[in-house]
Design a protein around this motif. Sequence first.
Motif, PDB file in Angstrom:
ATOM      1  N   PRO A  14       0.811  -1.220   0.000  1.00 16.40           N
ATOM      2  CA  PRO A  14       0.000   0.000   0.000  1.00 16.40           C
ATOM      3  C   PRO A  14       0.846   1.273   0.000  1.00 16.40           C
ATOM      4  CG  PRO A  14       0.069  -0.924   2.206  1.00 16.40           C
ATOM      5  CD  PRO A  14       0.807  -1.893   1.323  1.00 16.40           C
ATOM      6  N   MET A  44      -1.835  -7.011   3.299  1.00 17.21           N
ATOM      7  CA  MET A  44      -1.110  -5.784   2.975  1.00 17.21           C
ATOM      8  C   MET A  44       0.357  -5.949   3.368  1.00 17.21           C
ATOM      9  SD  MET A  44      -3.182  -3.751   1.508  1.00 17.21           S
ATOM     10  CE  MET A  44      -4.957  -3.877   1.185  1.00 17.21           C
ATOM     11  N   ALA A  57      -3.958   1.513   1.682  1.00 18.05           N
ATOM     12  CA  ALA A  57      -4.503   0.159   1.831  1.00 18.05           C
ATOM     13  C   ALA A  57      -5.998   0.144   1.530  1.00 18.05           C
ATOM     14  CB  ALA A  57      -4.231  -0.372   3.242  1.00 18.05           C
ATOM     15  N   ALA A  77      -1.926  -6.964   8.594  1.00 15.33           N
ATOM     16  CA  ALA A  77      -0.845  -6.366   7.812  1.00 15.33           C
ATOM     17  C   ALA A  77       0.508  -6.750   8.395  1.00 15.33           C
ATOM     18  CB  ALA A  77      -1.004  -4.849   7.783  1.00 15.33           C
TER      19      ALA A  77
END
Length: 306
Positions: A14, A44, A57, A77
């Motif tokens: 991201p 992510m 994201a 993440a």
Amino acid sequence: MAELKPTGRFAPTPSGRMHLGNVFSALLAWASVRSRDGEMVLRMEDLDTQRTSGEFAEILRQDLRWLGLDWDRETPAQSTRSDIYDTYFRILYEKGLLYPCYCTRSQLHSADAPHLSDGTYVYPGTCRNLTEAERAAFRRDPAWRVMVPDRQWVVEDLVQGVSRWNLARDCGDMVVRRADGVYVYQLAVTVDDGLAGVTEVVRGMDLLSSAPRQMYLQELFGFSHPSYAHVPMLLASDGRRLSKRDRDLDLGVLRTRVTPQRLIGKLCYAAGIIDQDTDLSARELAGLFSWEKVAGESIFFEGSTL
């Protein structure tokens, strides 16, 4: 033993909008899994917190939904998983495979360092056998490397075919944690995919050399090897690789110019997956998808044709 449910993943970084290369990999990853009633995982990859953000994201999630690509679950993440990576770092340490490395970037990239034909350096093991006294003489925090054996890994790729790698010859001992304490891509991805039960990894062919490195770590951690599909790169007419620098070809601009069906159809036609330049939805792609239709060579793509 029961066959594992096909499980793929999206693993975007991201740090900006998806460009066409990202879109192409995401499309094929999703279509492959959905064509077999499998499961899709979203993750992510934000290890570099200086370049990534929660805002990007969320934009990535919106872009995936716009394309018609859904997922069954989202794993935490990477920036939140340091404790988990610590556990697997200790596994390597307890196996006696880790050592601190004090080499500087300039030393690693110097002209007299060993390099492969593509310009990537092969770590020569400079710090592998330092004594405790020699290590104590350094006044900086070290990176940590895992020793690699002199043996062959065979990658049977769904797109690129069979390739053979010897990590001792092709890369040398690998960094798994940087001097600032941040875990590197190879360790984090191996752990994330293994814990998520990923059975199929789809990504660009520029990451093919990561497959044997991750296969080695998978063995050390006790994870099964997934299947790999390293898809062709998208190139501009002058041979440039399409990237996030090509702002006219990121989804922020493209969403104002084309429908998702036009974009998917154009990409699949350029890749030879369909034989007519026609609109195509993600669901329609899943219904006709086969890896046998995906060629391994780079794809020349002109954004002006959209």
